[in-house]
Design a protein around this motif. Structure first.
Motif, short mmCIF file in Angstrom:
data_model
loop_
_atom_site.label_atom_id
_atom_site.label_comp_id
_atom_site.label_asym_id
_atom_site.label_seq_id
_atom_site.Cartn_x
_atom_site.Cartn_y
_atom_site.Cartn_z
N GLN B 377 0.84 -1.21 0.00
CA GLN B 377 0.00 0.00 0.00
C GLN B 377 0.87 1.26 0.00
O GLN B 377 0.54 2.24 -0.64
CB GLN B 377 -0.90 0.02 1.25
N ALA B 381 0.69 4.09 -2.85
CA ALA B 381 0.39 5.47 -2.48
C ALA B 381 1.48 6.41 -3.02
O ALA B 381 1.18 7.48 -3.56
CB ALA B 381 0.28 5.60 -0.96
N ARG B 384 0.97 7.08 -6.67
CA ARG B 384 -0.07 8.08 -6.93
C ARG B 384 0.43 9.50 -6.62
O ARG B 384 0.27 10.42 -7.40
CB ARG B 384 -1.33 7.77 -6.10
N VAL B 385 1.09 9.63 -5.48
CA VAL B 385 1.53 10.96 -5.03
C VAL B 385 2.56 11.56 -5.99
O VAL B 385 2.57 12.76 -6.24
CB VAL B 385 2.10 10.86 -3.59
N GLU B 526 -1.28 8.42 2.72
CA GLU B 526 -1.18 9.27 1.54
C GLU B 526 -1.01 10.75 1.89
O GLU B 526 -0.15 11.42 1.29
CB GLU B 526 -2.39 9.04 0.62
N LEU B 529 2.61 11.32 2.75
CA LEU B 529 3.48 11.30 1.57
C LEU B 529 3.31 12.58 0.76
O LEU B 529 4.28 13.15 0.27
CB LEU B 529 3.19 10.07 0.71
N GLU B 530 2.06 13.04 0.63
CA GLU B 530 1.81 14.31 -0.06
C GLU B 530 2.63 15.43 0.58
O GLU B 530 3.29 16.22 -0.10
CB GLU B 530 0.31 14.71 0.04
#
Lengths: 163, 573
Positions: B377, B381, B384-385, B526, B529-530
């Motif tokens: 996961q 994530a 995506r980030v 997420e 991480l963003e």
């Protein structure tokens, strides 16, 4: 099968250790090896004998060719070739043995190159099998010391290994 | 003509070679060289905290850019500390030039202070090495070193420089050679046309073909030609671990990478194929499993620049020795002229089978509520980030496999990993080398506590030179891959694979002036991480607490064929 690989390489420090190192690093065999400069002082000629399946020999020649110091190489056993090795044997020679050693040397067409009253030093040139046969004929009991140069070889006919 | 000392000639040669950064650590035998570096500003030197890191930094830069990385160290321990880094580069064919100081010529062999036979020590792990015998030969030696490192099958080159070769008092005429010719080194420039024709004919007839890219496609800068070939033929595309990024992984023709932890569909497709078109891969043991059971029905076309890589482990039916880009170009030309086209009926059946495989094992982990975060996961994530466009660098272990499986790479040179040697500690410095040279790109290190602690002293280098990499630590409080093997083969006897006294990473990272974040719950993953990737100018360490029990699957069963895999703790093929 036994192969004789003859290598033309740069006559530079470290070149020999790269060739020898490759064999231990990749688990290849070396039965014998000799090396000396050629008529061109920038080049050395190295001859080695090795044993392996066709696949192993293919890898050996490919890996050797990759070494930057290796200019060219040939597997002499792929074609007709002349193969020679020089051997010096120090052998006991007292009493009846003295004549026997001399006779055996003559039969094998060797030469006695050094003498004392208890021993002879015999020089013998030939292929691998001839030298082995001479040692067998002398018998291990009489032999004090054996030195062999390892096999040298050259292709028969017009074929040459040069730049 | 200008008169320069050996040290100045060395640095000038690097300038003329277009080198911007070198990575290193000074010491006695290298001091003349370091003084020459001080007196100019074109070549910038990055001072690491351990010489191994210098080699990995140069390596990381080389993997991302395709140009040789340059290392400068002193004699003895300085030189030997780079050996793991050199071996890492050698196994993955990475161009690198390592400049080592050496004790004065007259002291060599006398066991002088900080003397090591670096030429001897490094011999099995270099493409070639040079020992400088006279200062005047330095420009020519440097030229040759770069030439050998970056042509043919690339690799590391060591240059050993005794201190008296760089003495400031001895000056010589400097001219950097424009060309280089080495009579015993002539890399092939094109493949055999007859063999290429034969290969194309086989491709057009194949019923169950597979295209297989290795790291050579990336090193040979041939990803675009490879992609074009795949599109023209409509074949399924796989890669080795090193070949990830040679073909866009989000495309439908991509079936993932193959091998020990490769995708189910890639391993199944490979096993059942009738034609393997391998471009720039070397069929290593982690890719083939047991070679005697390898792909029993397949003919093999093998393109590689290194003849020794062909038929080394797996016999090729059509060997083609040549640079991958020129061979692929020739294949594309032949395809354009071909009177026949690929066997579309057979390919449709083949794709149906492949899609069935793909559908049957598309989900390989199950996220559970209120359970620890799954490492998979975390990688998803991150994908995506970063919009799938980061340079993703890894260390070695389970995190490496999760990163390879769950980040989808659409470009070459973005996936940076020690595939051949499997060097723990590689990742952090490699990521630093990339970030330094690509400051506008996201550079993410996916690592684990084990690997990171092997090179964490470089946090200090990042502070000094401002290198804001992002570190995603998949924290499972153990040496995950070792633990997985112990779970599977040693009845869960976790011998020396648990680290009971990990540092407080937050305190550690902050003590160097960096930012540390910690994630324990999936809902925080997420957003954290963003936040991390938004801090463009900061090194951010994200400690992600993940499920220590999660295994990497699929996992090929040792000594089996390509299709023999464990699919979970309880299922197998």
């Amino acid at each position: 099968m036994r192969h004789i690989i003859s290598i033309l390489m740069e006559n530079e420090a470290g070149a020999l250790s790269r060739v020898v190192g490759l064999f231990s690093q990749r688990n290849f065999n070396i039965e014998s090896l000799n090396v000396a400069p050629t008529e061109d002082p920038t080049l050395s000629r190295l001859t080695l004998t090795t044993i392996g399946s066709d696949q192993v020999i293919e890898q050996i020649t490919k890996q050797l060719n990759k070494l930057v110091d290796v200019v060219k190489l040939v597997d002499l056993t792929e074609g007709v070739h002349v193969e020679r090795e020089l051997m010096l044997v120090k052998v006991k020679a007292v009493g009846a043995q003295r004549a026997e050693v001399k006779r055996t040397t003559d039969i094998f067409r060797g030469q006695i190159v050094d003498v004392t009253n208890t021993m002879y030093t015999v020089q013998m040139v030939g292929d691998n099998e001839k030298l082995d046969a001479f040692i067998q004929a002398l018998g291990v009991n009489g032999i004090l010391e054996v030195v062999r140069t390892g096999v040298s070889g050259i292709s028969r006919g017009e074929k040459v290994l040069s730049l | 003509m200008e008169l320069l000392s050996g040290a100045d000639m060395l640095v000038r040669s690097l300038q003329d070679e277009g080198v911007e950064y070198i990575y290193g650590y000074p010491g006695g035998s290298a001091l003349h060289i370091y003084d020459a570096i001080f007196r100019q500003d074109k070549v910038k030197h990055i001072l690491v905290r351990h010489e191994q890191a210098a080699a990995h930094m140069a390596d990381g830069y080389a993997r991302a850019s395709g140009k040789p990385g340059v290392v400068l160290v002193t004699s003895g321990p300085g030189a030997t500390n780079t050996v793991t880094g050199i071996a890492t580069a050698y196994m993955d064919s990475i161009p690198m030039v390592v400049l080592c100081g050496q004790v004065m010529s007259h002291l060599i062999g006398e066991d002088a202070f900080q003397e090591t036979d670096m030429i001897g020590v490094s011999r099995p792990v270099v493409k070639h090495s040079f020992s400088v015998k006279h200062p005047s030969e330095i420009p020519a030696v440097i030229k040759k070193a770069f030439y050998i490192a970056s042509t043919g099958r690339p690799g590391p080159v060591v240059v050993d420089i005794p201190k008296d070769m760089t003495a400031p008092t001895d000056r010589f005429e400097y001219e950097y050679p424009k060309k280089v010719k080495i009579r015993s080194y002539n890399p092939v420039v094109r493949g055999h046309t007859g063999q290429i024709k034969k290969a194309v004919e086989m491709m057009l007839k194949a019923k169950r073909p597979i295209l297989y890219a290795g790291g050579g496609v990336i090193l040979g800068k041939a990803a675009s030609q490879f992609t074009e070939l795949a599109k023209k033929l409509g074949f399924p595309v796989t890669s080795s671990l090193m070949g990830i990024g040679a073909y866009p992984q989000t495309d439908k023709q991509s079936i993932g990478w193959l091998g020990m932890h490769g995708s189910y569909e890639a391993n199944m497709t490979m096993h059942h194929s009738d034609l393997i078109v391998c471009i720039g891969a070397r069929f290593d043991d982690r890719a083939t499993n047991n070679t005697s059971k390898f792909c029993p029905t397949a003919k093999i076309i093998h393109v590689d620049i290194d003849p020794a890589s062909i038929s080394k482990t797996v016999r090729a039916d059509v060997p083609i020795v040549g640079p991958v880009d020129s061979v692929l170009n020739e294949m594309l030309e032949l395809l354009a002229q071909a009177k026949t086209s690929p066997n579309t009926d057979a390919l449709a059946d083949w794709w149906k089978q492949i899609n069935d495989w793909r559908a049957s094992h598309s989900v390989l982990y199950t996220a559970e509520e209120d359970r620890p975060i799954k490492p998979q996961q975390a990688v998803e994530a991150m994908w995506r980030v970063t919009g799938g466009d980061a340079y993703v660098v890894t260390d070695v272990g389970r995190h490496q496999m999760f990163a390879a499986q769950y980040y989808k790479f659409d470009k070459p040179n973005r996936w940076i990993t020690s595939g051949g040697l499997g060097t723990m500690g590689f990742g952090f410095p490699a990521a630093m080398g990339i970030k330094l040279n690509y400051p506008d790109n996201d550079v993410a290190l996916v690592t684990g506590e084990g690997s990171f602690q092997m090179m964490m002293q470089e946090l200090s280098t990042c502070s000094q030179f401002g290198i804001p990499v992002k570190i995603i630590n998949l924290n499972n409080q153990s040496l995950g891959m070792v633990r997985q093997w112990q779970d599977l083969n040693y009845q869960e006897r976790h011998s020396q694979s648990c680290m009971q006294s990990l540092p407080d990473f937050k305190m550690l990272i902050e003590s160097y002036g960096h930012v540390a974040l910690k994630v324990e719950k999936i809902e925080d993953l997420e957003p954290t991480l963003e936040k991390a990737f938004a801090m463009k100018d900061k090194l951010v360490f994200v400690d992600v607490m993940v499920d220590p029990k999660e295994h990497v699957y699929p996992m090929q069963i040792p000594q089996g064929s390509m299709r023999d895999m464990l699919l979970s703790k309880t299922e197998r093929t």
